[in-house]
Write a protein that holds these residues in place. Structure first.
Motif, PDB file in Angstrom:
ATOM      1  N   LEU A   1      56.436  11.498 -79.886  1.00  0.00           N
ATOM      2  CA  LEU A   1      55.460  10.898 -80.798  1.00  0.00           C
ATOM      3  C   LEU A   1      56.065  10.910 -82.197  1.00  0.00           C
ATOM      4  CD1 LEU A   1      52.418   9.936 -81.227  1.00  0.00           C
ATOM      5  CD2 LEU A   1      51.944  12.325 -81.806  1.00  0.00           C
ATOM      6  N   ILE A   2      55.860   9.834 -82.956  1.00  0.00           N
ATOM      7  CA  ILE A   2      56.332   9.784 -84.342  1.00  0.00           C
ATOM      8  C   ILE A   2      55.128   9.819 -85.275  1.00  0.00           C
ATOM      9  CG2 ILE A   2      57.550   8.441 -86.092  1.00  0.00           C
ATOM     10  CD1 ILE A   2      59.282   7.246 -83.982  1.00  0.00           C
ATOM     11  N   ALA A   3      55.191  10.668 -86.301  1.00  0.00           N
ATOM     12  CA  ALA A   3      54.162  10.709 -87.343  1.00  0.00           C
ATOM     13  C   ALA A   3      54.840  10.427 -88.679  1.00  0.00           C
ATOM     14  CB  ALA A   3      53.460  12.059 -87.361  1.00  0.00           C
ATOM     15  N   ASP A   4      54.666   9.205 -89.174  1.00  0.00           N
ATOM     16  CA  ASP A   4      55.366   8.757 -90.378  1.00  0.00           C
ATOM     17  C   ASP A   4      54.697   7.479 -90.867  1.00  0.00           C
ATOM     18  OD1 ASP A   4      57.230   7.825 -92.298  1.00  0.00           O
ATOM     19  OD2 ASP A   4      58.899   8.704 -91.201  1.00  0.00           O
ATOM     20  N   ASP A   5      54.457   7.367 -92.175  1.00  0.00           N
ATOM     21  CA  ASP A   5      53.825   6.148 -92.686  1.00  0.00           C
ATOM     22  C   ASP A   5      54.841   5.066 -93.038  1.00  0.00           C
ATOM     23  OD1 ASP A   5      54.768   7.583 -94.901  1.00  0.00           O
ATOM     24  OD2 ASP A   5      53.228   6.758 -96.233  1.00  0.00           O
ATOM     25  N   HIS A   6      56.133   5.343 -92.833  1.00  0.00           N
ATOM     26  CA  HIS A   6      57.171   4.317 -93.013  1.00  0.00           C
ATOM     27  C   HIS A   6      57.287   3.539 -91.699  1.00  0.00           C
ATOM     28  CE1 HIS A   6      59.298   6.971 -96.266  1.00  0.00           C
ATOM     29  NE2 HIS A   6      58.127   6.506 -96.655  1.00  0.00           N
ATOM     30  N   VAL A   7      56.459   2.531 -91.522  1.00  0.00           N
ATOM     31  CA  VAL A   7      56.355   1.845 -90.233  1.00  0.00           C
ATOM     32  C   VAL A   7      57.667   1.167 -89.841  1.00  0.00           C
ATOM     33  CG1 VAL A   7      55.159   0.038 -88.947  1.00  0.00           C
ATOM     34  CG2 VAL A   7      53.870   1.532 -90.475  1.00  0.00           C
ATOM     35  N   LEU A   8      58.307   0.482 -90.776  1.00  0.00           N
ATOM     36  CA  LEU A   8      59.552  -0.218 -90.456  1.00  0.00           C
ATOM     37  C   LEU A   8      60.629   0.763 -90.001  1.00  0.00           C
ATOM     38  CD1 LEU A   8      59.797  -2.919 -93.277  1.00  0.00           C
ATOM     39  CD2 LEU A   8      59.270  -3.274 -90.861  1.00  0.00           C
ATOM     40  N   PHE A   9      60.719   1.896 -90.692  1.00  0.00           N
ATOM     41  CA  PHE A   9      61.693   2.917 -90.302  1.00  0.00           C
ATOM     42  C   PHE A   9      61.387   3.430 -88.894  1.00  0.00           C
ATOM     43  CE2 PHE A   9      62.618   7.440 -89.828  1.00  0.00           C
ATOM     44  CZ  PHE A   9      63.997   7.446 -90.008  1.00  0.00           C
ATOM     45  N   SER A  10      60.116   3.749 -88.646  1.00  0.00           N
ATOM     46  CA  SER A  10      59.723   4.307 -87.346  1.00  0.00           C
ATOM     47  C   SER A  10      59.958   3.322 -86.213  1.00  0.00           C
ATOM     48  CB  SER A  10      58.251   4.726 -87.383  1.00  0.00           C
ATOM     49  OG  SER A  10      58.045   5.727 -88.353  1.00  0.00           O
ATOM     50  N   GLU A  11      59.656   2.054 -86.468  1.00  0.00           N
ATOM     51  CA  GLU A  11      59.899   1.036 -85.440  1.00  0.00           C
ATOM     52  C   GLU A  11      61.392   0.915 -85.146  1.00  0.00           C
ATOM     53  OE1 GLU A  11      57.966  -2.414 -87.013  1.00  0.00           O
ATOM     54  OE2 GLU A  11      56.020  -1.896 -86.116  1.00  0.00           O
TER      55      GLU A  11
END
Length: 209
Positions: A9-19
């Motif tokens: 699971l990823i918890a991060d508000d940097h959506v582009l980075f997480s994707e």
């Protein structure tokens, strides 16, 4: 670990980075989801039951350090790796005190991330060898941040400005738009009462930031 497709699971508000992380590692691991708000993390763990969470320190509403404490208290079986821009001894020290399982920098390579994730999933610990373990003056920095009501994002931006980064470079490093960075810079100048970059750097240096 790669063959079993462990659930992450990823918890991060940097959506582009997480994707980008999901796209890069989806052949190696199963991703059960992406959470962009700290308030959603505990429910996401309860519902999706990941083996490991990649957690940013700078998460909206509940920061990553507080989340790590909650996760360790309520889901002891879930492994935690901080995946963050913060390369500072004080954060590494706090992470170790919270007994998180790993700490990686966001500019890590695919191979480095896989090495860290596999080590942690196997029951070990992995802290990025590139980490700066020298502690800053935590009390002075905290006083400065609280006095001028700076957000964690604004502190990140000030430190990048001190390194000579342009708005475009800051936007790329933090996975933000240039417009958002310019807005943050405007707020920083207003809060600190400065008008020039040189004044901002001098002010930050004088206050241990």
């Amino acid at each position: 670990m790669n063959e079993s497709k462990a659930s992450l699971l990823i918890a991060d508000d940097h959506v582009l980075f997480s994707e980008g992380i999901i796209s890069m590692l989806r052949d190696t691991y199963h991703f059960s989801g992406l959470v962009t708000d700290g308030k959603q993390v505990m429910n996401a763990i309860l519902e999706r039951k990941p083996a490991l969470i990649l957690l940013d320190i700078n998460v909206p509403n509940i920061d990553g350090l507080e989340l790590a404490k909650l996760i360790k208290s309520n889901f002891a079986e879930v492994r935690i790796i901080f995946l963050t821009m913060y390369n500072e001894g004080k954060f590494v020290d706090q992470a170790q005190k919270l007994k998180v399982d790993g700490y990686m920098l966001k500019h890590s390579t695919k191979e480095e991330l896989i090495l860290a994730i596999d080590k942690v999933l196997s029951g070990g610990k992995y802290f990025d060898p590139k980490l700066n373990l020298e502690k800053t003056n935590l009390h002075q920095t905290d006083y400065f941040v609280k006095k001028f009501l700076l957000t964690p994002r604004e502190v990140e931006i000030i430190r990048l400005i001190k390194k000579g980064a342009s708005s475009g470079q800051i936007a790329e490093a933090l996975h933000l738009s240039e417009e958002t960075v310019r807005s943050h810079r405007k707020n920083i100048h207003f809060k600190l009462g400065v008008s020039k970059v040189s004044e901002l750097i001098e002010f930050a240096n004088a206050n241990g930031l």
